[in-house]
Write a protein that holds these residues in place. Sequence first.
Motif, mmCIF file in Angstrom:
data_model
loop_
_atom_site.group_PDB
_atom_site.id
_atom_site.type_symbol
_atom_site.label_atom_id
_atom_site.label_comp_id
_atom_site.label_asym_id
_atom_site.label_seq_id
_atom_site.Cartn_x
_atom_site.Cartn_y
_atom_site.Cartn_z
ATOM 1 N N ILE A 236 -17.227 10.619 62.932
ATOM 2 C CA ILE A 236 -16.766 9.849 61.778
ATOM 3 C C ILE A 236 -16.037 10.745 60.780
ATOM 4 C CG2 ILE A 236 -17.534 8.514 59.771
ATOM 5 C CD1 ILE A 236 -19.761 7.370 61.580
ATOM 6 N N THR A 237 -16.584 11.908 60.507
ATOM 7 C CA THR A 237 -15.988 12.781 59.491
ATOM 8 C C THR A 237 -14.669 13.396 59.960
ATOM 9 O OG1 THR A 237 -17.423 14.565 60.282
ATOM 10 C CG2 THR A 237 -18.154 13.331 58.347
ATOM 11 N N GLY A 238 -14.484 13.523 61.276
ATOM 12 C CA GLY A 238 -13.243 14.048 61.803
ATOM 13 C C GLY A 238 -12.048 13.230 61.345
ATOM 14 N N PHE A 239 -11.094 13.874 60.687
ATOM 15 C CA PHE A 239 -9.869 13.279 60.152
ATOM 16 C C PHE A 239 -10.101 12.522 58.849
ATOM 17 C CE2 PHE A 239 -9.485 13.588 64.752
ATOM 18 C CZ PHE A 239 -8.405 14.453 64.844
ATOM 19 N N TRP A 241 -12.479 13.019 56.588
ATOM 20 C CA TRP A 241 -12.824 13.967 55.512
ATOM 21 C C TRP A 241 -11.674 14.955 55.296
ATOM 22 C CZ3 TRP A 241 -16.326 10.567 56.298
ATOM 23 C CH2 TRP A 241 -17.475 10.483 55.516
ATOM 24 N N SER A 242 -11.165 15.460 56.382
ATOM 25 C CA SER A 242 -9.950 16.273 56.381
ATOM 26 C C SER A 242 -9.437 16.256 57.807
ATOM 27 C CB SER A 242 -10.232 17.718 55.923
ATOM 28 O OG SER A 242 -10.754 18.501 56.981
ATOM 29 N N GLU A 243 -8.218 16.732 58.001
ATOM 30 C CA GLU A 243 -7.678 16.755 59.356
ATOM 31 C C GLU A 243 -8.541 17.611 60.279
ATOM 32 O OE1 GLU A 243 -3.680 18.045 58.753
ATOM 33 O OE2 GLU A 243 -3.280 16.361 57.409
ATOM 34 N N ALA A 244 -9.222 18.584 59.735
ATOM 35 C CA ALA A 244 -10.108 19.444 60.507
ATOM 36 C C ALA A 244 -11.569 19.044 60.347
ATOM 37 C CB ALA A 244 -9.918 20.897 60.095
ATOM 38 N N GLY A 245 -11.809 17.837 59.869
ATOM 39 C CA GLY A 245 -13.173 17.344 59.747
ATOM 40 C C GLY A 245 -13.905 17.872 58.536
ATOM 41 N N ALA A 246 -15.202 17.614 58.499
ATOM 42 C CA ALA A 246 -16.018 18.094 57.387
ATOM 43 C C ALA A 246 -16.097 19.610 57.376
ATOM 44 C CB ALA A 246 -17.420 17.489 57.479
ATOM 45 N N GLN A 247 -16.097 20.221 58.560
ATOM 46 C CA GLN A 247 -16.161 21.685 58.600
ATOM 47 C C GLN A 247 -14.936 22.303 57.945
ATOM 48 O OE1 GLN A 247 -15.486 23.068 62.959
ATOM 49 N NE2 GLN A 247 -16.028 20.911 63.094
ATOM 50 N N GLY A 248 -13.793 21.635 58.090
ATOM 51 C CA GLY A 248 -12.584 22.126 57.435
ATOM 52 C C GLY A 248 -12.611 21.928 55.937
ATOM 53 N N LEU A 249 -13.276 20.851 55.487
ATOM 54 C CA LEU A 249 -13.347 20.551 54.062
ATOM 55 C C LEU A 249 -14.365 21.433 53.349
ATOM 56 C CD1 LEU A 249 -12.492 18.686 51.701
ATOM 57 C CD2 LEU A 249 -14.370 17.165 52.378
ATOM 58 N N THR A 258 -18.271 17.904 67.722
ATOM 59 C CA THR A 258 -17.771 16.829 68.567
ATOM 60 C C THR A 258 -16.917 15.881 67.739
ATOM 61 O OG1 THR A 258 -19.823 15.556 68.213
ATOM 62 C CG2 THR A 258 -19.716 16.957 70.163
ATOM 63 N N PHE A 259 -15.818 15.451 68.325
ATOM 64 C CA PHE A 259 -14.866 14.563 67.661
ATOM 65 C C PHE A 259 -14.593 13.351 68.552
ATOM 66 C CE2 PHE A 259 -14.215 18.555 65.603
ATOM 67 C CZ PHE A 259 -13.685 18.299 64.344
ATOM 68 N N GLY A 260 -14.173 12.261 67.925
ATOM 69 C CA GLY A 260 -13.788 11.062 68.664
ATOM 70 C C GLY A 260 -13.224 10.056 67.686
ATOM 71 N N LYS A 261 -13.499 8.793 67.930
ATOM 72 C CA LYS A 261 -13.071 7.712 67.045
ATOM 73 C C LYS A 261 -11.616 7.865 66.617
ATOM 74 C CE LYS A 261 -17.661 6.207 65.541
ATOM 75 N NZ LYS A 261 -17.702 4.963 66.318
ATOM 76 N N ALA A 262 -11.349 8.356 65.407
ATOM 77 C CA ALA A 262 -9.988 8.413 64.879
ATOM 78 C C ALA A 262 -9.058 9.280 65.717
ATOM 79 C CB ALA A 262 -10.012 8.932 63.436
ATOM 80 N N LEU A 263 -9.594 10.130 66.576
ATOM 81 C CA LEU A 263 -8.771 11.045 67.362
ATOM 82 C C LEU A 263 -7.748 10.312 68.222
ATOM 83 C CD1 LEU A 263 -8.132 13.905 68.361
ATOM 84 C CD2 LEU A 263 -10.036 13.688 69.981
ATOM 85 N N GLY A 264 -8.064 9.110 68.705
ATOM 86 C CA GLY A 264 -7.140 8.398 69.586
ATOM 87 C C GLY A 264 -6.565 7.126 69.008
ATOM 88 N N ASN A 265 -6.895 6.793 67.762
ATOM 89 C CA ASN A 265 -6.464 5.536 67.137
ATOM 90 C C ASN A 265 -6.731 4.330 68.035
ATOM 91 O OD1 ASN A 265 -5.300 4.463 64.646
ATOM 92 N ND2 ASN A 265 -3.656 3.692 65.950
ATOM 93 N N GLY A 266 -7.925 4.314 68.624
ATOM 94 C CA GLY A 266 -8.325 3.203 69.466
ATOM 95 C C GLY A 266 -8.268 3.503 70.946
ATOM 96 N N PHE A 267 -7.503 4.520 71.348
ATOM 97 C CA PHE A 267 -7.493 4.931 72.744
ATOM 98 C C PHE A 267 -8.703 5.830 73.002
ATOM 99 C CE2 PHE A 267 -3.156 3.605 72.103
ATOM 100 C CZ PHE A 267 -2.883 2.916 73.285
ATOM 101 N N ALA A 268 -9.203 5.798 74.234
ATOM 102 C CA ALA A 268 -10.463 6.453 74.564
ATOM 103 C C ALA A 268 -10.269 7.946 74.772
ATOM 104 C CB ALA A 268 -11.067 5.826 75.820
ATOM 105 N N VAL A 269 -10.636 8.732 73.763
ATOM 106 C CA VAL A 269 -10.598 10.182 73.869
ATOM 107 C C VAL A 269 -11.609 10.771 72.887
ATOM 108 C CG1 VAL A 269 -8.674 10.338 72.214
ATOM 109 C CG2 VAL A 269 -9.116 12.231 73.791
ATOM 110 N N SER A 270 -12.339 11.756 73.357
ATOM 111 C CA SER A 270 -13.267 12.485 72.493
ATOM 112 C C SER A 270 -13.136 13.961 72.830
ATOM 113 C CB SER A 270 -14.708 12.013 72.705
ATOM 114 O OG SER A 270 -15.134 12.267 74.039
#
Length: 441
Positions: A236-239, A241-249, A258-270
């Motif tokens: 959830i925090t990936g993108f 919170w920041s483009e690099a996630g919460a760790q980047g912020l 681990t990243f997913g969700k917003a990474l593919g804008n609905g396409f299946a990728v994690s």
Amino acid sequence: MDGEEFRLPRSRRANERLHALVPGGAHTYAKGDDQYPEGLAPVISHGRGAHVWDVDGNRYVEYGSGLRSVSLGHVHPRVTEAVRRELGRGGNFVRPSVVEVEAAERFLATVRTAEMVKFAKNGSDATTAAVRLARAATGRPLVAVCAGQPFFSTDDWFIGTTPMSAGVPAATAGLTVAFPYGDLAATGDLLDRHPGEVACLVLEPATHTEPAPGYLAGLRELADRHGCVLVFDEMITGFRWSEAGAQGLYGVVPDLSTFGKALGNGFAVSALAGRRELMERGGPRHSGDRVFLLSTTHGAETHALAAAMAVLDTYAVDGVTARLHALGERLAAGVREAAAAMGVGDHLVVRGRASNLVFATLDENLRPSQRYRTLFLRRLLENGVLAPSFVVSSALDDADIDRTVEAVGRACAVYRKALDAADPTPWLGGRPVRPVFRRRA
């Protein structure tokens, strides 16, 4: 009664067909019709931008799109074109595609705190791979997860800790322990009670609660002191919170993330990302036991990786994260003002980071209430707003926010009536909505 004319006959028939063929009536529990007022669970025909249409022809302003995955809006042109281009070249081969290295380079150029990445199709597989890798690296059996955070994986190590634990052996569930978010002393005590046994600490670095100053850094220090792997679930925090996630912020580097969700804008990728020393255990370039890290037939489909690269480009070029925050701030202010104007400002509560807003519905005693949530969702739906949360997409515009705030005001007028009656039952139209995680059907 208010809203009695709003009906969804085609959606209702489609839901009946779904229940006859699909356990739960949906392929994701959070999309189930039990999450919506009885008889008012739209079945979607199509979407564009921030709007969706149901099979009955109703149009809605949509929030929480794709369970937070469609952060750019439906049918985003840059993403759609990238996918279409790769579909014409073939989607899956017997050897890696050049798209795989391009996507890895693009991801690691964005999430600079990671040194290697491996792609998959869903967040559960990525997070479970992180757990397996941590256990292999440390030789320890226990997994410590952050209590109260709703979801990490469909796999037994996590699902065994939820009320939906049927089918998970008690011995497996017993290998997962919990620590409270924000409480370093309690986490330290947990690690002291299980010396040399905890392989990893798994948490969302932020949710609707921002981490207190020093908390994540303190957790990093605890993990180092006790020899644990620190895993950030950035689904959830990936993108957002920041483009690099919460760790980047927040500037705290986990061992794995681990990243997913917003990474593919609905396409299946994690993605599973992390330190080279750990990640290499999933390959042949190390001297220890090899870890079956991630190996999925469809994990590197070219069109999904192309979507991910287009998303990364769009966030960088268009300043999407800043736009999500600006939209969320405008929405939160409008909702709070509408609720206060109707005298329910203490009962309809907007929480969370502006880019990831949720709402709570409280009863006359200020306790969380599924019945008042049902009343609220029902009135939003009849006024053209589909909002299991107030999580925004960048496709929203000012007119969409204004329309939403107007719908909230109308819903709050009914909310006030129910509070005055100390009983929302006459405004529910059927059974209350239900939590996803419950022991009995």
